[in-house]
Motif scaffolding. Sequence first.
Motif, mmCIF file in Angstrom:
data_model
loop_
_atom_site.group_PDB
_atom_site.id
_atom_site.type_symbol
_atom_site.label_atom_id
_atom_site.label_comp_id
_atom_site.label_asym_id
_atom_site.label_seq_id
_atom_site.Cartn_x
_atom_site.Cartn_y
_atom_site.Cartn_z
ATOM 1 N N HIS A 62 -23.859 23.623 117.920
ATOM 2 C CA HIS A 62 -23.459 23.862 116.701
ATOM 3 C C HIS A 62 -24.249 24.650 116.017
ATOM 4 O O HIS A 62 -25.268 24.897 116.242
ATOM 5 C CB HIS A 62 -23.161 22.430 115.882
ATOM 6 C CG HIS A 62 -24.627 21.637 115.409
ATOM 7 N ND1 HIS A 62 -25.342 21.121 116.496
ATOM 8 C CD2 HIS A 62 -25.124 21.399 114.241
ATOM 9 C CE1 HIS A 62 -26.321 20.658 115.975
ATOM 10 N NE2 HIS A 62 -25.989 20.660 114.397
ATOM 11 N N ASP A 66 -31.470 24.274 112.785
ATOM 12 C CA ASP A 66 -32.632 23.667 113.625
ATOM 13 C C ASP A 66 -31.984 23.653 115.030
ATOM 14 O O ASP A 66 -32.666 23.174 116.046
ATOM 15 C CB ASP A 66 -32.891 22.286 113.079
ATOM 16 C CG ASP A 66 -31.889 21.300 113.183
ATOM 17 O OD1 ASP A 66 -30.629 21.642 112.415
ATOM 18 O OD2 ASP A 66 -31.745 20.074 113.600
ATOM 19 N N HIS A 67 -30.797 24.227 115.048
ATOM 20 C CA HIS A 67 -30.251 24.495 116.408
ATOM 21 C C HIS A 67 -29.961 25.964 116.889
ATOM 22 O O HIS A 67 -29.480 26.272 118.114
ATOM 23 C CB HIS A 67 -28.978 23.696 116.633
ATOM 24 C CG HIS A 67 -29.127 22.162 116.586
ATOM 25 N ND1 HIS A 67 -29.064 21.323 117.365
ATOM 26 C CD2 HIS A 67 -29.458 21.335 115.440
ATOM 27 C CE1 HIS A 67 -29.427 20.233 117.085
ATOM 28 N NE2 HIS A 67 -29.512 20.286 115.947
ATOM 29 N N ASP A 168 -25.880 17.192 118.063
ATOM 30 C CA ASP A 168 -25.987 16.391 116.856
ATOM 31 C C ASP A 168 -24.616 15.639 116.463
ATOM 32 O O ASP A 168 -23.511 16.387 116.563
ATOM 33 C CB ASP A 168 -26.434 17.049 115.311
ATOM 34 C CG ASP A 168 -27.791 17.518 115.320
ATOM 35 O OD1 ASP A 168 -28.582 17.132 116.266
ATOM 36 O OD2 ASP A 168 -28.287 18.126 114.245
ATOM 37 N N HIS A 221 -34.546 14.564 119.165
ATOM 38 C CA HIS A 221 -34.234 14.932 117.629
ATOM 39 C C HIS A 221 -34.641 13.829 116.785
ATOM 40 O O HIS A 221 -33.752 13.337 115.950
ATOM 41 C CB HIS A 221 -32.445 15.172 117.768
ATOM 42 C CG HIS A 221 -32.150 16.092 116.475
ATOM 43 N ND1 HIS A 221 -32.070 15.448 115.042
ATOM 44 C CD2 HIS A 221 -31.805 17.301 116.269
ATOM 45 C CE1 HIS A 221 -31.668 16.415 114.621
ATOM 46 N NE2 HIS A 221 -31.338 17.549 115.152
HETATM 47 ZN ZN LIG Z 1 -30.258 19.005 114.223
#
Ligand SMILES: [Zn+2]
Length: 246
Positions: A62, A66-67, A168, A221
Motif C-alpha cells: 500500500h 513507511d512502505h 498493514d 511491523h
Molecule cells: Zn505501516
Amino acid sequence: MAVRVHFLGAGDAFSAGGRHQAGYLVLGPAGAVLLDCGATTLTAMKRDGVDTGAIDAVFLSHLHGDHFSGLPYLFLEYTYERPRRRPLVIAGPPGTEERVAALYRAAYKDLAQQPLPFPVEYLVLNPGVPVTIGSIHVEPFRVPHQQNDVSLALRVSLDGKVVLYSGDTGWTEGLVEWSQGVDLFICECCFYETRYEFHLDYPRLAENRTRFGCRRMVLTHLGREVLARRGELEIETANDGLVVEV
Ligand SMILES: [Zn+2]
Ligand SMILES: [Zn+2]
C-alpha cells in the motif's frame, strides 16, 4: 539456493525501538523481490550487505510512507552508486505510478525532470487478480487498512515456496483463508493493548494462531506496545536483519 526472506526492517511507521521501516527481500533462484520499501530500506540493505542490484521487482502492499517512501533513494542508488540498465518492475495498488512519480518529484525535483537511466515497468495489482512476473507469482488480496485507497496483502510463490505478507491490516478472516498451505506468513503486529480496526494487535493474533495454516509465522511491523511485552509473546517476532530460510 533455497528461498530466503530477509527482514530488512521490522519496525512500524514510528520506528519504535529504533527499528527500520517495512522492507522484506524475498530471494530465490527465480529472482529477488522486495516487498515494500520504507523510508529506511536502502539504509538497512547497506547495513546488511545486500546487493541492491539483485532486485528484480518491488511489490508494494500500500502507499503509506513507511512502505514506499524509500523508492526515491533506490532510484538514486540505481542512477549513481549501482548504475542500472535493466528494467525494474514496481507493482502496487491502483495509483502507484502517480504516487511514486509525485514522491520522486517532491524529493529530487531537478533529477525527476530527467528520465531515469533504466526503465521502470509499473504494474497495477488489483485485489483478486494474480500476476506473474518471470517465474514469480503474486496473488494480491484486499485488506482493511485504508478507507479509500486500496491496501493489499500479498501471497508470493517462487521456486516451490509460498510467502504470505499481510501488509498493514485490521483483522480479516481473509488472513486465515490465505494462510493455508503457506510456508512463511509475515504478519504485521502493531499493537498489544490498543485495538484498532485498521491494524492488528497481538491478542487477536494469538487467539487465532491455531487457525492460521502456515508452517511458520513471524510477526513484524512491531510497535512500542508489542516491544514492551516481547518477553511474554508466544508467536515468533522479527528483529531487523533476520533471515529466514523458507
Ligand atoms: Zn505501516
Ligand atoms: Zn499503513
